[in-house]
Design an enzyme around this catalytic site. Structure first.
Site, short mmCIF file in Angstrom:
data_model
loop_
_atom_site.label_atom_id
_atom_site.label_comp_id
_atom_site.label_asym_id
_atom_site.label_seq_id
_atom_site.Cartn_x
_atom_site.Cartn_y
_atom_site.Cartn_z
N HIS A 1 0.24 -6.90 -22.24
CA HIS A 1 -0.07 -7.58 -21.53
C HIS A 1 0.95 -8.69 -20.72
O HIS A 1 1.93 -7.54 -20.36
CB HIS A 1 -0.51 -8.99 -22.82
CG HIS A 1 -1.24 -8.88 -23.60
ND1 HIS A 1 -2.70 -8.52 -23.27
CD2 HIS A 1 -1.01 -8.60 -25.32
CE1 HIS A 1 -3.02 -9.07 -24.75
NE2 HIS A 1 -2.07 -8.45 -25.22
N ASN B 1 -1.83 6.71 -43.64
CA ASN B 1 -1.32 6.39 -45.00
C ASN B 1 -1.29 4.67 -44.96
O ASN B 1 -2.06 4.27 -44.38
CB ASN B 1 0.04 6.78 -45.00
CG ASN B 1 0.29 7.16 -47.02
OD1 ASN B 1 -0.14 5.96 -47.35
ND2 ASN B 1 1.66 8.12 -46.94
N THR C 1 7.42 5.19 -26.07
CA THR C 1 7.08 4.05 -25.59
C THR C 1 6.28 5.41 -24.46
O THR C 1 6.10 4.67 -22.76
CB THR C 1 8.76 3.38 -24.65
OG1 THR C 1 9.43 4.67 -24.26
CG2 THR C 1 9.01 2.19 -25.22
N LYS C 2 7.34 6.85 -24.36
CA LYS C 2 7.07 7.09 -23.03
C LYS C 2 6.05 8.68 -23.69
O LYS C 2 6.22 9.43 -24.67
CB LYS C 2 8.03 7.59 -22.41
CG LYS C 2 9.31 8.07 -22.81
CD LYS C 2 10.04 8.28 -21.42
CE LYS C 2 11.39 8.74 -21.82
NZ LYS C 2 12.21 9.08 -21.15
N GLY D 1 6.89 7.14 -41.63
CA GLY D 1 6.54 5.23 -41.90
C GLY D 1 7.24 4.33 -41.00
O GLY D 1 8.59 4.76 -40.34
#
Length: 197
Positions: free
Chosen positions: A120, A90, A170-171, A147
């Site tokens: 980083h 989208n 995150t996992k 969204g």
């Protein structure tokens, strides 16, 4: 391994999943394909669906049938993006594909979503050296990403998953569930009604 890394180019380090200098000219050159391809795709009116799909196929590494990518789309390489059939991205989706992003069939990505494969160092000296490390992202079949979501490097999302709006993944996410929150957690199990998966 340290001796091997010392003899590698920055692109070789990137491809091997090692820390690399993201300001390296050879690394940076990979992004030119993405810049040009995204500019071309985003300039084509939405009503011209066949032309837009052709531009997506030029930009992506591979794409199945029925691929829709709405403006404004941005990516880091393009050739590292592989999507299956009936794919929808989208409005305002960004995929930072310095490492591979493999997406299955029947996947919908909601507006303002970010999929990122680069990270980083926490160390300021590492960041001053322009170091990055890339990890691929894999998304299974029949996934709906709501969204404003963020999918972080190295994540694998299973089949039949709903990622609720605003979630930060995150996992890894198992198949057949809804995840929500920051960081995203499983909040509900789902039935898989697709035969012969």
């Amino acid at each position: 391994m340290a001796d091997d890394a010392a003899r590698m180019s920055e692109v070789e380090k990137l491809d091997a999943g090692l820390e690399y200098d993201f300001w390296d000219p050879e690394v940076d050159a990979r992004k030119l394909h993405a810049v040009e391809g995204c500019q071309k795709l985003n300039a084509i009116p939405v009503q011209q669906s066949a032309e837009r799909e052709a531009a997506v196929r030029e930009l992506f590494g591979s794409a199945g049938v029925n691929v829709t990518v709405l403006p404004t789309f941005n990516c880091d390489n393009g050739r590292n993006i592989h999507v299956g059939e009936n794919f929808l991205a989208n409005y305002n989706v960004t995929i930072l594909d310095i490492a591979p992003v493999n997406i299955g069939d029947y996947v919908m990505i909601g507006p303002n979503t970010l999929i990122v494969t680069v990270n980083h160092p926490l160390s300021p000296m590492g960041r001053r050296k322009h170091l990055g490390i890339a990890k691929p992202v894999t998304i299974g079949d029949d996934v709906w990403i709501g969204g404003g979501c963020t999918i972080l490097p190295g994540v694998t999302i299973g089949n039949n998953v709903v990622v609720a709006a605003g979630a930060v993944v995150t996992k890894d996410v198992p198949s057949n569930c809804v995840v929500a929150g920051v960081p995203a957690k499983v909040i509900r199990q789902l039935e898989d009604d697709v035969p012969n998966r």
